[in-house]
Design a protein around this motif. Structure first.
Motif, PDB file in Angstrom:
ATOM      1  N   LEU A  90       0.925  -1.462  -0.123  1.00 53.06           N
ATOM      2  CA  LEU A  90       0.304  -0.032   0.142  1.00 53.06           C
ATOM      3  C   LEU A  90       0.770   1.598   0.007  1.00 53.06           C
ATOM      4  CD1 LEU A  90      -2.728  -1.305   2.638  1.00 53.06           C
ATOM      5  CD2 LEU A  90      -2.735  -0.570  -0.245  1.00 53.06           C
ATOM      6  N   TYR A  91       1.750   0.889   0.495  1.00 55.39           N
ATOM      7  CA  TYR A  91       3.074   2.270   1.174  1.00 55.39           C
ATOM      8  C   TYR A  91       3.482   2.552  -0.405  1.00 55.39           C
ATOM      9  CZ  TYR A  91       6.830   5.769   2.372  1.00 55.39           C
ATOM     10  OH  TYR A  91       7.303   6.765   3.039  1.00 55.39           O
ATOM     11  N   MET A  92       4.244   1.133  -0.912  1.00 59.04           N
ATOM     12  CA  MET A  92       4.927   2.139  -2.632  1.00 59.04           C
ATOM     13  C   MET A  92       3.568   1.672  -3.486  1.00 59.04           C
ATOM     14  SD  MET A  92       7.380   0.854  -1.283  1.00 59.04           S
ATOM     15  CE  MET A  92       8.664   0.792  -3.121  1.00 59.04           C
ATOM     16  N   ASP A  93       2.654   1.591  -3.688  1.00 61.81           N
ATOM     17  CA  ASP A  93       1.798   2.505  -3.950  1.00 61.81           C
ATOM     18  C   ASP A  93       1.085   3.709  -4.399  1.00 61.81           C
ATOM     19  OD1 ASP A  93      -1.493   1.966  -5.630  1.00 61.81           O
ATOM     20  OD2 ASP A  93      -0.046   0.369  -6.745  1.00 61.81           O
ATOM     21  N   ALA A  94       1.177   3.922  -3.036  1.00 63.04           N
ATOM     22  CA  ALA A  94       0.809   5.482  -2.478  1.00 63.04           C
ATOM     23  C   ALA A  94       2.104   6.304  -2.783  1.00 63.04           C
ATOM     24  CB  ALA A  94       0.810   5.899  -1.287  1.00 63.04           C
ATOM     25  N   LEU A  95       2.979   5.975  -3.078  1.00 61.73           N
ATOM     26  CA  LEU A  95       4.243   6.600  -3.217  1.00 61.73           C
ATOM     27  C   LEU A  95       4.333   6.572  -4.923  1.00 61.73           C
ATOM     28  CD1 LEU A  95       7.282   5.246  -1.102  1.00 61.73           C
ATOM     29  CD2 LEU A  95       5.951   7.612  -1.156  1.00 61.73           C
ATOM     30  N   GLY A  96       3.930   5.689  -5.842  1.00 59.90           N
ATOM     31  CA  GLY A  96       3.736   5.874  -7.085  1.00 59.90           C
ATOM     32  C   GLY A  96       4.090   5.543  -8.083  1.00 59.90           C
ATOM     33  N   TYR A  97       4.912   3.557  -7.363  1.00 60.96           N
ATOM     34  CA  TYR A  97       5.380   2.658  -8.251  1.00 60.96           C
ATOM     35  C   TYR A  97       3.885   1.397  -8.311  1.00 60.96           C
ATOM     36  CZ  TYR A  97       9.289   4.212  -5.883  1.00 60.96           C
ATOM     37  OH  TYR A  97      10.346   5.382  -5.551  1.00 60.96           O
ATOM     38  N   ALA A  98       3.830   1.961  -9.454  1.00 61.73           N
ATOM     39  CA  ALA A  98       2.907   0.267 -10.340  1.00 61.73           C
ATOM     40  C   ALA A  98       2.973  -0.556 -10.279  1.00 61.73           C
ATOM     41  CB  ALA A  98       2.182   1.569 -11.380  1.00 61.73           C
ATOM     42  N   TRP A  99       4.443  -1.173 -10.371  1.00 62.18           N
ATOM     43  CA  TRP A  99       4.712  -2.452 -11.170  1.00 62.18           C
ATOM     44  C   TRP A  99       5.673  -3.272  -9.988  1.00 62.18           C
ATOM     45  CZ3 TRP A  99       1.221  -2.373 -14.768  1.00 62.18           C
ATOM     46  CH2 TRP A  99       0.942  -1.483 -15.532  1.00 62.18           C
ATOM     47  N   ARG A 100       5.872  -4.180  -9.721  1.00 62.31           N
ATOM     48  CA  ARG A 100       6.397  -4.858  -8.824  1.00 62.31           C
ATOM     49  C   ARG A 100       6.616  -6.052  -9.272  1.00 62.31           C
ATOM     50  NH1 ARG A 100       1.011  -6.441  -8.227  1.00 62.31           N
ATOM     51  NH2 ARG A 100       0.792  -8.600  -7.706  1.00 62.31           N
ATOM     52  N   ALA A 101       7.429  -6.643  -8.872  1.00 63.11           N
ATOM     53  CA  ALA A 101       8.395  -8.172  -8.721  1.00 63.11           C
ATOM     54  C   ALA A 101       8.869  -9.090  -7.642  1.00 63.11           C
ATOM     55  CB  ALA A 101       9.190  -8.363 -10.168  1.00 63.11           C
ATOM     56  N   ASN A 102       9.316  -9.988  -7.546  1.00 61.31           N
ATOM     57  CA  ASN A 102       9.812 -10.757  -6.292  1.00 61.31           C
ATOM     58  C   ASN A 102      10.890 -10.255  -6.437  1.00 61.31           C
ATOM     59  OD1 ASN A 102       9.957 -12.942  -4.327  1.00 61.31           O
ATOM     60  ND2 ASN A 102       8.189 -13.306  -4.061  1.00 61.31           N
TER      61      ASN A 102
END
Length: 390
Positions: free
Chosen positions: A69-81
């Motif tokens: 939630l924190y990372m998404d709110a900061l603006g980071y939309a894409w993720r991977a392990n």
């Protein structure tokens, strides 16, 4: 919280879809059983009956959800392990994120930590964030990864006392040195910054999890096929999606494959009242073993975000001989339902009651009240042709 925990539970790039589906269902069952409803974070009283290892594992899952939630709110939309960072047991951060301020420069690391201890305090959570950063994030900053150069890192620690409502949150991140302002020489022309797309490998990893959560494993299978050269191709059949309006936006939802009654393609105006919907609709409610009659909602994806990715996926399928592109140009949306400030961003378009939902930056949403949505029509994705009206 439910949506974030489900997302982090399914962020394993190469794990079988069946395994990830079981993990996220287990995580949601635990969440519903062990967390109280309310405006402040609080554990149920029976958390104390968990064995130490079970309590620590649940705290880790919640910590991962909070970090997301924190990372998404900061603006980071894409993720991977971040398991790709090391083939040994050397400690490393949990996730790699792209987008936001890192776009065009590289990716960032995120370590997640959760703790539910009787002696939890703000100071201890701050120390945990710093300790985890030094041990599991800092050694990898400025190193390379399969998704790009790692240019920054975060350690997000979350904690709470089992018997007291409330929680503690702390973040430790890479220090940014302030550069001295330099006046360019008069003859130096201004430099244009090229618009960079999302690393394709990270977009594929993100949407593999998204369509799994939506109950569309056919899409996840196609993503695996384009990512894994030696895998067998899935059946080239069309995948239908329901299109519905909800809280001022249009979303795509996985269409349950119901018995057809003959005639034209199946449709029913009172779809939500049909008894098959309760059996087949993905994530509409939990299995009978997880509190019968209760639900978290329905995972869907914002139409533009979903359609543009699916069209891009069809393009990759058609060009599989040359491999996936380096980047994908995909839209993002402003998150709704959570924020870094105390004020939640919840849309209220012509409604007496606020819509209960969470919308993430990449377009995935969890609708808490899908019955308030208005079904519009059916659309179809073809592996060969992309999106088309059904």
């Amino acid at each position: 919280m439910a949506a974030a925990i489900a997302r982090t539970a399914t962020t394993w790039d190469d794990a079988p879809v069946a395994l990830l589906d079981g993990l996220q269902q287990s995580a949601l069952c635990e969440l519903q059983t062990l967390l109280q409803d309310g405006t402040a974070f609080a554990l149920e009283s029976h958390f104390k009956f968990l064995a130490d290892t079970a309590g620590s594992q649940f705290a880790a899952k919640v910590g991962a959800g909070i970090a997301h939630l924190y990372m998404d709110a900061l603006g980071y939309a894409w993720r991977a392990n971040a398991i790709c960072l090391s083939s040994t047991l050397d400690p490393h951060a949990d996730f790699i994120y792209g987008g936001g301020n890192a776009s065009g420069h590289g990716v960032v690391l995120a370590e997640a930590h959760g703790s539910f201890a009787r002696d939890a305090s703000a100071a201890k959570i701050v120390n945990a964030a710093k300790r985890k950063y030094i041990k599991q994030v800092k050694p990898y900053v400025a190193k390379s990864s399969p998704f790009g150069a790692i240019i920054h890192g975060y350690s997000v620690a979350f904690g709470s006392k089992p018997t007291v409502a409330g929680s503690f949150l702390a973040v430790s991140e890479t220090q940014i040195s302030k550069l001295r302002k330099r006046t360019p020489p008069p003859s130096a022309p201004p430099r244009d910054v090229p618009l960079e797309g999302t690393p394709a490998s990270m977009a594929l990893a993100t949407h593999r999890s998204n369509f799994l959560l939506m109950g569309a494993p056919d899409i996840s299978d196609w993503i695996d096929w384009v990512r894994l050269p030696d895998s067998a191709p899935p059946e080239r059949s069309d995948v239908p999606f329901l299109r519905l309006n909800y809280a001022g936006r249009t979303y795509l939802a996985a269409s349950p494959r119901l018995p057809r009654l003959g005639g034209p393609p199946w449709w029913i105006e009172d779809f939500f009242d049909h008894h098959y919907w309760w059996r087949f609709a993905p994530r509409a409610r939990l299995s009978p073993s997880c509190h019968p009659g209760s639900d978290f909602g329905w995972f869907v994806i914002e139409e533009k975000a979903g359609a543009e990715f699916l069209n891009a996926l069809s393009g990759v399928i058609g060009d599989r001989g040359v491999g996936p592109p380096a980047t994908m140009r995909l839209p993002t949306v402003e998150p709704t339902g959570f924020a870094l400030s105390a004020r939640d961003r919840i849309a209220e378009p012509d409604a007496d009651e606020p819509y209960q939902y969470a919308l993430f930056r990449d377009g995935l949403a969890l609708l808490g009240e899908p019955f308030r949505g208005r079904l519009r029509d059916l659309v179809v994705w073809s592996p060969n042709e992309g999106m088309s009206t059904g």
